[in-house]
Design a protein around this motif. Structure first.
Motif, PDB file in Angstrom:
ATOM      1  N   PHE A 282       1.053  -0.999  -0.089  1.00  0.00           N
ATOM      2  CA  PHE A 282       0.019   0.045   0.125  1.00  0.00           C
ATOM      3  C   PHE A 282       0.716   1.325   0.046  1.00  0.00           C
ATOM      4  O   PHE A 282       1.887   1.220   0.360  1.00  0.00           O
ATOM      5  CB  PHE A 282      -1.124  -0.077   1.269  1.00  0.00           C
ATOM      6  CG  PHE A 282      -0.282   0.120   2.486  1.00  0.00           C
ATOM      7  CD1 PHE A 282      -0.214   1.415   2.992  1.00  0.00           C
ATOM      8  CD2 PHE A 282       0.149  -0.835   3.159  1.00  0.00           C
ATOM      9  CE1 PHE A 282       0.489   1.409   4.363  1.00  0.00           C
ATOM     10  CE2 PHE A 282       0.725  -0.896   4.735  1.00  0.00           C
ATOM     11  CZ  PHE A 282       1.063   0.417   4.954  1.00  0.00           C
ATOM     12  N   GLY A 283       0.434   2.482  -0.203  1.00  0.00           N
ATOM     13  CA  GLY A 283       0.958   3.629  -0.401  1.00  0.00           C
ATOM     14  C   GLY A 283       0.448   4.480   0.777  1.00  0.00           C
ATOM     15  O   GLY A 283      -0.441   4.168   1.432  1.00  0.00           O
ATOM     16  N   LEU A 284       0.938   5.551   1.184  1.00  0.00           N
ATOM     17  CA  LEU A 284       0.593   6.270   2.337  1.00  0.00           C
ATOM     18  C   LEU A 284      -0.523   6.934   2.450  1.00  0.00           C
ATOM     19  O   LEU A 284      -1.266   7.019   3.383  1.00  0.00           O
ATOM     20  CB  LEU A 284       1.837   7.423   2.383  1.00  0.00           C
ATOM     21  CG  LEU A 284       3.102   7.045   3.243  1.00  0.00           C
ATOM     22  CD1 LEU A 284       4.036   8.225   2.959  1.00  0.00           C
ATOM     23  CD2 LEU A 284       3.006   6.424   4.636  1.00  0.00           C
ATOM     24  N   LYS A 285      -1.228   7.037   1.256  1.00  0.00           N
ATOM     25  CA  LYS A 285      -2.499   7.749   1.173  1.00  0.00           C
ATOM     26  C   LYS A 285      -3.589   6.839   0.845  1.00  0.00           C
ATOM     27  O   LYS A 285      -4.779   6.983   0.686  1.00  0.00           O
ATOM     28  CB  LYS A 285      -2.696   8.759   0.093  1.00  0.00           C
ATOM     29  CG  LYS A 285      -1.511  10.102   0.162  1.00  0.00           C
ATOM     30  CD  LYS A 285      -1.708  10.910  -0.832  1.00  0.00           C
ATOM     31  CE  LYS A 285      -0.878  12.189  -0.687  1.00  0.00           C
ATOM     32  NZ  LYS A 285      -1.112  13.343  -1.613  1.00  0.00           N
ATOM     33  N   ASP A 286      -3.497   5.620   0.868  1.00  0.00           N
ATOM     34  CA  ASP A 286      -4.163   4.320   0.649  1.00  0.00           C
ATOM     35  C   ASP A 286      -5.109   4.027   2.046  1.00  0.00           C
ATOM     36  O   ASP A 286      -4.361   4.063   3.012  1.00  0.00           O
ATOM     37  CB  ASP A 286      -3.685   3.371   0.051  1.00  0.00           C
ATOM     38  CG  ASP A 286      -3.020   3.489  -1.382  1.00  0.00           C
ATOM     39  OD1 ASP A 286      -3.611   4.357  -1.925  1.00  0.00           O
ATOM     40  OD2 ASP A 286      -2.026   3.042  -1.596  1.00  0.00           O
ATOM     41  N   PHE A 287      -6.140   3.458   1.818  1.00  0.00           N
ATOM     42  CA  PHE A 287      -6.906   3.153   3.023  1.00  0.00           C
ATOM     43  C   PHE A 287      -6.464   1.647   3.375  1.00  0.00           C
ATOM     44  O   PHE A 287      -6.482   1.012   2.518  1.00  0.00           O
ATOM     45  CB  PHE A 287      -8.425   3.042   2.546  1.00  0.00           C
ATOM     46  CG  PHE A 287      -9.214   2.293   3.737  1.00  0.00           C
ATOM     47  CD1 PHE A 287      -9.691   2.891   4.888  1.00  0.00           C
ATOM     48  CD2 PHE A 287      -9.565   1.157   3.444  1.00  0.00           C
ATOM     49  CE1 PHE A 287     -10.398   2.227   5.989  1.00  0.00           C
ATOM     50  CE2 PHE A 287     -10.148   0.292   4.361  1.00  0.00           C
ATOM     51  CZ  PHE A 287     -10.808   0.939   5.763  1.00  0.00           C
ATOM     52  N   ILE A 288      -6.258   1.439   4.401  1.00  0.00           N
ATOM     53  CA  ILE A 288      -5.967   0.110   5.216  1.00  0.00           C
ATOM     54  C   ILE A 288      -6.984  -0.044   6.357  1.00  0.00           C
ATOM     55  O   ILE A 288      -7.126   1.098   7.116  1.00  0.00           O
ATOM     56  CB  ILE A 288      -4.591  -0.129   5.361  1.00  0.00           C
ATOM     57  CG1 ILE A 288      -4.044   0.805   6.302  1.00  0.00           C
ATOM     58  CG2 ILE A 288      -3.775  -0.268   4.165  1.00  0.00           C
ATOM     59  CD1 ILE A 288      -2.771   0.349   6.855  1.00  0.00           C
ATOM     60  N   GLN A 289      -7.073  -1.347   6.795  1.00  0.00           N
ATOM     61  CA  GLN A 289      -7.728  -1.720   7.899  1.00  0.00           C
ATOM     62  C   GLN A 289      -6.731  -1.343   9.160  1.00  0.00           C
ATOM     63  O   GLN A 289      -5.554  -1.752   9.089  1.00  0.00           O
ATOM     64  CB  GLN A 289      -8.109  -2.862   8.129  1.00  0.00           C
ATOM     65  CG  GLN A 289      -9.357  -3.262   7.183  1.00  0.00           C
ATOM     66  CD  GLN A 289     -10.576  -2.674   7.377  1.00  0.00           C
ATOM     67  OE1 GLN A 289     -11.108  -2.029   8.321  1.00  0.00           O
ATOM     68  NE2 GLN A 289     -11.580  -2.885   6.301  1.00  0.00           N
ATOM     69  N   ILE A 290      -7.185  -0.402  10.260  1.00  0.00           N
ATOM     70  CA  ILE A 290      -6.299  -0.041  10.897  1.00  0.00           C
ATOM     71  C   ILE A 290      -6.043  -0.875  12.214  1.00  0.00           C
ATOM     72  O   ILE A 290      -5.138  -0.765  13.114  1.00  0.00           O
ATOM     73  CB  ILE A 290      -6.620   1.706  11.703  1.00  0.00           C
ATOM     74  CG1 ILE A 290      -7.971   1.622  12.374  1.00  0.00           C
ATOM     75  CG2 ILE A 290      -6.692   2.595  10.558  1.00  0.00           C
ATOM     76  CD1 ILE A 290      -7.909   1.400  13.733  1.00  0.00           C
ATOM     77  N   ASN A 291      -6.661  -1.667  12.422  1.00  0.00           N
ATOM     78  CA  ASN A 291      -6.508  -2.958  13.399  1.00  0.00           C
ATOM     79  C   ASN A 291      -5.913  -3.909  12.971  1.00  0.00           C
ATOM     80  O   ASN A 291      -6.851  -4.873  12.365  1.00  0.00           O
ATOM     81  CB  ASN A 291      -7.827  -3.015  14.342  1.00  0.00           C
ATOM     82  CG  ASN A 291      -7.799  -3.786  15.567  1.00  0.00           C
ATOM     83  OD1 ASN A 291      -6.975  -4.643  15.658  1.00  0.00           O
ATOM     84  ND2 ASN A 291      -8.458  -3.365  16.574  1.00  0.00           N
TER      85      ASN A 291
END
Length: 460
Positions: A282-291
């Protein structure tokens, strides 16, 4: 021309101190009592508590109060762990123990379903939960300056755009939880202080690395000079952070800041492992699940509930980077992932390639428009998916529901981050003959009122 202004008198009720009993929690986790036949909203209180409050706002239909003292506490009340609980806008139900937090969220979903005419007897399964603290691997930290030009580094206050200074955050993963004071100390030394918009922090792996580390991305409104770059490099070395600068067009590694390299805006230089099965770049501006822990359990449960086998054709809607798609592809014949953002599709396709997964293709499309002529639907070549997974944003998938129903899959798994739109969309499926077979809470955001949930629908 003279202007005349009406002088309004201060409401005499404001400032009044009362002793009341809290009757319930609203959907935001705020205690609700009664005052002169109006609901009185009191943050930081729990059901059945007797509390002393000061009235701070009086409206035609409701009143707001500030908690002064808990006289008779709810047995499930716990001491708030965060130093900033009463001021910071996050983690608003941390005064309730974790099991009761889950029940609160479950009751919230049940009530919203009931408002849509769905039975309150929902087939609840065990909640997906992880550690209650130090779970968040990504956060955006605000930066403001007071009238003396001193930096305020932290999160927004409750009901305000102003920041409250944070010393530490107990929901951030431990390597990042105490980063605030170090950031403040550095910003005080910058020669161009007020050129910072915000700072994103992430705990992840650099591509090609096995271990995770802290990643700091500074949204820079003006070009950094050599002095300030030197300070950020010292910061990176001292705390072992990978530092990036976001100039609005690209996220550039600090070590390459004065070069022509801007590939980080397009590529996925970071990654996380998913159940030791696949790696998601992923890139820094991409959405990822935070947990991370809850995400791994969520993906595993989704695959279990869908009852996947080697003959399945699965459609993954709002697929993002392939968080569900790539794991499912290892168990089925074919996965088609559809996502509205082209950059996410590009990264998802690259993730499939990096994981040597050949039976998973990704397409960019507007899922809310007719599917018939869309390239991904044509590529199915009349082999309609027999199982569908969807993980929409808060707006839900109302406009996509008719197309999902037309495909007529045997299983539909809906992963939701908003119970209001989930209840609305679920009603559509139930009206078209689907049965709600399983439902569970996903405690992605422990200590907060935010509710994520997973629902399985089977064709009757």
């Amino acid at each position: 021309m003279a202007n005349f202004f009406k002088v309004t008198k201060q409401n005499k009720a404001t400032g009044q101190v009362l002793t009341v009993k809290v009757e319930r929690l609203d959907h935001n986790g705020c205690g609700v009592a009664q005052h002169k036949k109006k609901p009185l909203f009191i943050p930081e209180t729990l059901k059945d508590e007797v509390v002393e409050v000061r009235l701070i706002e009086q409206k035609n239909k409701f009143v707001k109060g500030k908690l002064l003292k808990v006289i008779t506490p709810n047995p499930e009340r716990v001491q708030a762990k965060c130093l900033h609980f009463s001021v910071c806008g996050g983690c608003d139900i941390q005064h309730l123990n974790q099991e009761q937090q889950l029940l609160f969220k479950q009751d919230k979903v049940t009530d919203l379903f009931a408002r849509q005419g769905v039975s309150k007897q929902l087939p609840w399964q065990a909640a997906i939960k992880g550690v209650p603290w130090h779970y968040r691997r990504k956060a955006r930290i605000g930066v403001q300056f007071n009238k003396h030009g001193q930096p305020i580094v932290g999160f927004r206050e409750k009901g305000s755009s102003h920041l409250t200074p944070i010393k530490s955050c107990p929901v951030l993963v431990e390597p990042l939880s105490a980063i605030f004071m170090a950031l403040k100390a550095l910003i005080e030394r910058l020669s161009v202080k007020q050129a910072i918009g915000h700072i994103d922090v992430v705990w992840a792996s650099l591509q090609g690395e096995l271990s995770s580390q802290g990643i700091v991305n500074i949204r820079q409104l003006k070009k950094l000079n050599a002095h300030d770059v030197g300070l950020w490099r010292q910061f990176a070395d001292e705390f072992n952070y990978a530092v990036f600068i976001d100039n609005g067009e690209a996220c550039i590694a600090l070590t390459e800041y004065f070069t022509e390299k801007v590939e980080y805006s397009r590529n996925a230089p970071f990654s996380y492992s998913l159940n030791n099965s696949v790696t998601i770049g992923f890139g820094l501006k991409d959405f990822i699940q935070i947990n991370q822990g809850v995400n791994e359990e969520m993906v595993a449960q989704a695959m279990d509930w869908l009852d996947l086998d080697v003959n399945d054709y699965v459609l993954d809607l709002f697929c993002g980077l392939g968080n569900f798609s790539l794991a499912m592809a290892k168990q089925v014949k074919q996965v088609i992932g559809v996502e509205g953002v082209q950059s996410m599709v590009d990264k998802a396709s690259n993730n499939a390639k990096q994981n040597d997964i050949k039976n998973c293709q990704f397409y960019q499309a507007n899922i809310n428009e007719s599917w018939q002529s869309q390239p991904w639907f044509v590529a199915l070549n009349q082999q309609l998916p027999n199982k569908v997974l969807l993980d929409p944003a808060r707006a839900g998938a109302e406009e996509a529901m008719p197309y999902i129903i037309k495909v007529n899959p045997s299983h539909i798994l809906y992963v939701s981050c908003d119970p209001v739109t989930l209840a609305r969309d679920s009603q559509v499926l139930l009206e078209h003959g689907y049965i709600l077979s399983k439902i569970s809470i996903i405690d992605m955001f422990s200590q907060t009122k935010h509710v994520e949930s997973m629902v399985l629908f089977n064709r009757a």
